[in-house]
Write an enzyme that holds these catalytic residues in place. Sequence first.
Site, short mmCIF file in Angstrom:
data_model
loop_
_atom_site.label_atom_id
_atom_site.label_comp_id
_atom_site.label_asym_id
_atom_site.label_seq_id
_atom_site.Cartn_x
_atom_site.Cartn_y
_atom_site.Cartn_z
N TRP A 29 0.81 -1.22 0.00
CA TRP A 29 0.00 0.00 0.00
C TRP A 29 0.85 1.27 0.00
O TRP A 29 0.55 2.22 -0.71
CB TRP A 29 -1.01 0.00 1.16
CG TRP A 29 -2.13 -0.96 0.87
CD1 TRP A 29 -2.41 -2.12 1.52
CD2 TRP A 29 -3.09 -0.85 -0.19
NE1 TRP A 29 -3.48 -2.74 0.93
CE2 TRP A 29 -3.92 -1.99 -0.11
CE3 TRP A 29 -3.33 0.08 -1.21
CZ2 TRP A 29 -4.99 -2.22 -1.01
CZ3 TRP A 29 -4.39 -0.14 -2.10
CH2 TRP A 29 -5.20 -1.27 -1.99
N ASP B 191 -1.66 6.63 6.37
CA ASP B 191 -2.76 5.80 5.85
C ASP B 191 -3.07 4.77 6.92
O ASP B 191 -2.30 3.84 7.14
CB ASP B 191 -2.30 5.13 4.55
CG ASP B 191 -3.36 4.18 3.98
OD1 ASP B 191 -4.43 4.01 4.61
OD2 ASP B 191 -3.11 3.62 2.89
N LYS C 127 -12.47 -1.59 6.26
CA LYS C 127 -11.73 -2.56 7.06
C LYS C 127 -12.25 -2.58 8.50
O LYS C 127 -12.72 -3.58 8.99
CB LYS C 127 -10.23 -2.25 7.06
CG LYS C 127 -9.41 -2.63 5.82
CD LYS C 127 -9.95 -2.27 4.49
CE LYS C 127 -9.15 -2.72 3.30
NZ LYS C 127 -8.17 -1.80 2.79
C1 LIG Z 1 -7.59 -1.25 1.55
C2 LIG Z 1 -6.49 -0.28 1.66
C3 LIG Z 1 -6.33 0.81 0.78
C4 LIG Z 1 -7.22 1.01 -0.42
O1 LIG Z 1 -8.48 1.36 -0.11
P1 LIG Z 1 -9.53 1.70 -1.28
O2 LIG Z 1 -10.71 2.14 -0.51
O3 LIG Z 1 -9.76 0.43 -2.05
O4 LIG Z 1 -8.94 2.75 -2.13
C5 LIG Z 1 -5.30 1.69 1.00
N1 LIG Z 1 -4.46 1.53 2.03
C6 LIG Z 1 -4.56 0.50 2.90
C7 LIG Z 1 -3.59 0.39 4.01
C8 LIG Z 1 -5.58 -0.43 2.74
O5 LIG Z 1 -5.69 -1.44 3.61
#
Ligand SMILES: *Cc1c(COP(=O)(O)O)cnc(C)c1O
Length: 359
Positions: A102, A172, A196
Amino acid sequence: MSRVFNFSAGPSAFPESVLLQAQQEMLEWRDSGMSVMEMSHRGKHFSIIAEELESDLRGLMAIPDNYKVLFLQGGASAQFSFIPQNLLNGKTKACYLKTGAWSEKAVKDAQSYCDVLVSASSEESKFTSIPDAATWELDEQAAYLHYTSNETIHGVEFQNIPDAKGLTLVSDMSSNILSRHIDVSQYGLIYAGTQKNMGPAGVTVVIVRDDLIGHAGKAVPSVFNYSEQAKNQSMLNTPATYNWYLVGLVLKWLKAQGGVAAIEQHNIAKSTKLYQAIDQSALYSNPVDVAVRSRMNVPFILADESLDKPFLQAAEAQGLFELKGHRSVGGMRASIYNAMTEAGVKALIDFMAEFERTH
Ligand SMILES: *Cc1c(COP(=O)(O)O)cnc(C)c1O
């Protein structure tokens, strides 16, 4: 009906009580006479949902008053581009820690807007570690330092807030927000997709310090301009209303569990038991540096790859779903977010032991 234990990395398992509440309120929310889906986002009923959503999140994370909380669309992935566009503020450089799939994507998108200095990378260890902070190359001219607090695919999690050496810290937190205590005041910006740990897909939370907004370039679309959205309570255009409502229900559920401090203890207990089971077995192994193993996403490989398929089939027969690892890593991955119960983790551990015994 038979609901399974769902170990999906995202979208992921919901607290069952939240689904039941949504079901009960499907036709009429409180005494509004209508479903949340049918409400005007500017109406008095939805305003209550929006206000409770923000105040519950502020309460759960102890977000200081000098931070804006935005609920946007486009997923965390859209933020990979909108963060540099909003935060560079005349600077030409940003620092990134590359610790997994990511953060790698975040680097790639940021490169369209600025010079990206990869301050540290664990690519050589196949993203199974976090480089020692003493080796990080930070540039004081950079607009910010970006890192991914939990690498959902590789199962690597920062256990402490990184020392940004005075740079604005951006994180993030898509896959570990609300799973552990963090001190928001240490950050310039925190973002997370909701699918998540917070609810369904379709909402992206952005928590940003006041002084960092209002400096976006002219080319930034208004809906992704943090200061425009902040001025309009994230309603510059029609928000994902029903998803806001569902995220709100998940936050109320989390409050009822005792909040972040209480869920963190559950998360420690669940992940510790699962890693112990993996470490004690001869069949399963986890490649990640013990010090940075994720509490949320637990990848593991089987000593004999030919057992992968039988493992997944037997697991499903026991009601344990979505255990297949990400295609880039292989093997298995159990995602055990806030909503995964201790009973679910115990069922997985028992199944793994039984599978090892019979294979
Ligand atoms: C799932 C995830 C993303 C992407 O999320 P989207 O909503 O599909 O854009 C980005 N960073 C992390 C750490 C993730 O787990």
